[in-house]
Write a protein that holds these residues in place. Structure first.
Motif, short mmCIF file in Angstrom:
data_model
loop_
_atom_site.label_atom_id
_atom_site.label_comp_id
_atom_site.label_asym_id
_atom_site.label_seq_id
_atom_site.Cartn_x
_atom_site.Cartn_y
_atom_site.Cartn_z
N ASN A 189 18.46 -25.54 13.90
CA ASN A 189 18.38 -25.70 15.34
C ASN A 189 16.89 -25.83 15.68
O ASN A 189 16.06 -25.12 15.10
N VAL A 190 16.56 -26.72 16.59
CA VAL A 190 15.15 -26.97 16.87
C VAL A 190 14.90 -27.02 18.36
O VAL A 190 15.82 -27.22 19.15
N GLY A 191 13.64 -26.84 18.73
CA GLY A 191 13.34 -26.86 20.15
C GLY A 191 11.85 -26.94 20.41
O GLY A 191 11.03 -26.97 19.49
N TRP A 192 11.53 -27.01 21.69
CA TRP A 192 10.16 -27.06 22.17
C TRP A 192 9.88 -25.83 23.04
O TRP A 192 10.70 -25.47 23.90
N PHE A 193 8.74 -25.24 22.81
CA PHE A 193 8.22 -24.16 23.62
C PHE A 193 6.88 -24.61 24.19
O PHE A 193 6.27 -25.56 23.68
N ARG A 194 6.41 -23.91 25.21
CA ARG A 194 5.07 -24.22 25.73
C ARG A 194 4.39 -22.94 26.18
O ARG A 194 5.04 -21.97 26.57
N GLN A 195 3.06 -23.00 26.11
CA GLN A 195 2.25 -21.86 26.54
C GLN A 195 1.10 -22.36 27.39
O GLN A 195 0.23 -23.10 26.90
N ALA A 196 1.12 -21.98 28.64
CA ALA A 196 0.04 -22.32 29.56
C ALA A 196 -1.04 -21.24 29.46
O ALA A 196 -0.77 -20.12 29.05
N PRO A 197 -2.27 -21.56 29.86
CA PRO A 197 -3.35 -20.58 29.79
C PRO A 197 -3.01 -19.29 30.54
O PRO A 197 -2.57 -19.34 31.69
N GLY A 198 -3.18 -18.18 29.86
CA GLY A 198 -2.93 -16.88 30.48
C GLY A 198 -1.47 -16.50 30.62
O GLY A 198 -1.15 -15.48 31.23
N LYS A 199 -0.59 -17.31 30.06
CA LYS A 199 0.85 -17.04 30.18
C LYS A 199 1.49 -16.90 28.81
O LYS A 199 0.92 -17.29 27.80
N GLU A 200 2.69 -16.36 28.79
CA GLU A 200 3.43 -16.23 27.55
C GLU A 200 4.03 -17.58 27.15
O GLU A 200 4.20 -18.47 27.97
N SER A 259 1.57 -30.93 37.41
CA SER A 259 0.41 -30.17 36.93
C SER A 259 0.84 -28.88 36.24
O SER A 259 0.20 -28.43 35.28
N GLU A 260 1.94 -28.31 36.71
CA GLU A 260 2.42 -27.05 36.11
C GLU A 260 3.03 -27.24 34.73
O GLU A 260 3.39 -26.27 34.07
N ASP A 261 3.17 -28.49 34.29
CA ASP A 261 3.63 -28.74 32.92
C ASP A 261 2.47 -28.67 31.92
O ASP A 261 2.70 -28.75 30.72
N THR A 262 1.26 -28.53 32.42
CA THR A 262 0.10 -28.43 31.54
C THR A 262 0.22 -27.20 30.65
O THR A 262 0.40 -26.08 31.14
N ALA A 263 0.15 -27.42 29.34
CA ALA A 263 0.33 -26.33 28.38
C ALA A 263 0.13 -26.88 26.97
O ALA A 263 0.07 -28.10 26.77
N VAL A 264 0.09 -25.97 26.02
CA VAL A 264 0.21 -26.35 24.62
C VAL A 264 1.70 -26.31 24.29
O VAL A 264 2.38 -25.31 24.56
N TYR A 265 2.19 -27.39 23.73
CA TYR A 265 3.60 -27.51 23.41
C TYR A 265 3.80 -27.32 21.90
O TYR A 265 3.11 -27.95 21.09
N TYR A 266 4.75 -26.45 21.57
CA TYR A 266 5.04 -26.11 20.19
C TYR A 266 6.45 -26.51 19.82
O TYR A 266 7.40 -26.30 20.58
N CYS A 267 6.59 -27.03 18.64
CA CYS A 267 7.89 -27.31 18.05
C CYS A 267 8.31 -26.08 17.25
O CYS A 267 7.48 -25.43 16.60
N ALA A 268 9.60 -25.77 17.27
CA ALA A 268 10.10 -24.62 16.53
C ALA A 268 11.42 -24.96 15.88
O ALA A 268 12.20 -25.78 16.40
N ALA A 269 11.69 -24.31 14.76
CA ALA A 269 12.94 -24.48 14.04
C ALA A 269 13.50 -23.12 13.68
O ALA A 269 12.75 -22.20 13.36
N SER A 270 14.81 -23.02 13.77
CA SER A 270 15.45 -21.73 13.49
C SER A 270 16.85 -21.95 12.95
O SER A 270 17.51 -22.92 13.30
N SER A 271 17.29 -21.02 12.15
CA SER A 271 18.67 -21.04 11.70
C SER A 271 19.57 -20.38 12.75
O SER A 271 20.80 -20.41 12.62
N ARG A 272 18.97 -19.80 13.77
CA ARG A 272 19.73 -19.08 14.80
C ARG A 272 19.82 -19.91 16.07
O ARG A 272 18.99 -20.76 16.36
#
Length: 124
Positions: free
Chosen positions: A33-44, A89-102
């Motif tokens: 299972n795969v997905g995208w996460f993002r982290q904006a400055p100062g946020k989780e 503008s609120e979409d500004t962030a570092v975007y991460y790809c993730a993979a999981s068996s869950r």
């Protein structure tokens, strides 16, 4: 194990579009299972979208991106995509790809595999 490498980030004006890609290598991409996460400055780091290993089974979108972003996967090419339209503008962030068996994917899952991230900057 699976290795993930994101690409496609950059600077775009508000209202514009970008397509992120995540190339996977290692163990069979289609088994994750795969997905995208993002982290904006100062946020989780938060989940943006996810797609199950059986693409016709389940997808998930954060409320903030529903109707604007589309996640897809090409198991033959071992690649995950995120089409981002009507960027804000609120979409500004570092975007991460993730993979999981869950499923569902969760930020705090220690068994996730992560890419190194790609910066998306939306100028207003």
């Amino acid at each position: 194990q699976v290795q993930l490498v994101e690409s496609g980030g950059g600077l775009v004006q508000a209202g514009g579009s970008l397509r992120l890609s995540c190339a996977a290598s290692g163990r069979t991409f289609s088994s994750y299972n795969v997905g995208w996460f993002r982290q904006a400055p100062g946020k989780e780091r938060d989940i943006v979208a996810a797609i199950s290993k059986s693409a016709w089974t389940s997808t998930y979108y954060a409320d903030s991106v529903k109707g604007r972003f589309a996640i897809s996967r090409d198991n033959a090419e071992n690649t995950l995509y995120l089409q981002m339209n009507s960027l804000k503008s609120e979409d500004t962030a570092v975007y991460y790809c993730a993979a999981s068996s869950r499923w569902p994917l969760k930020q705090g899952d220690g068994s996730n595999y992560w890419g190194q991230g790609t910066q998306v900057t939306v100028s207003s």
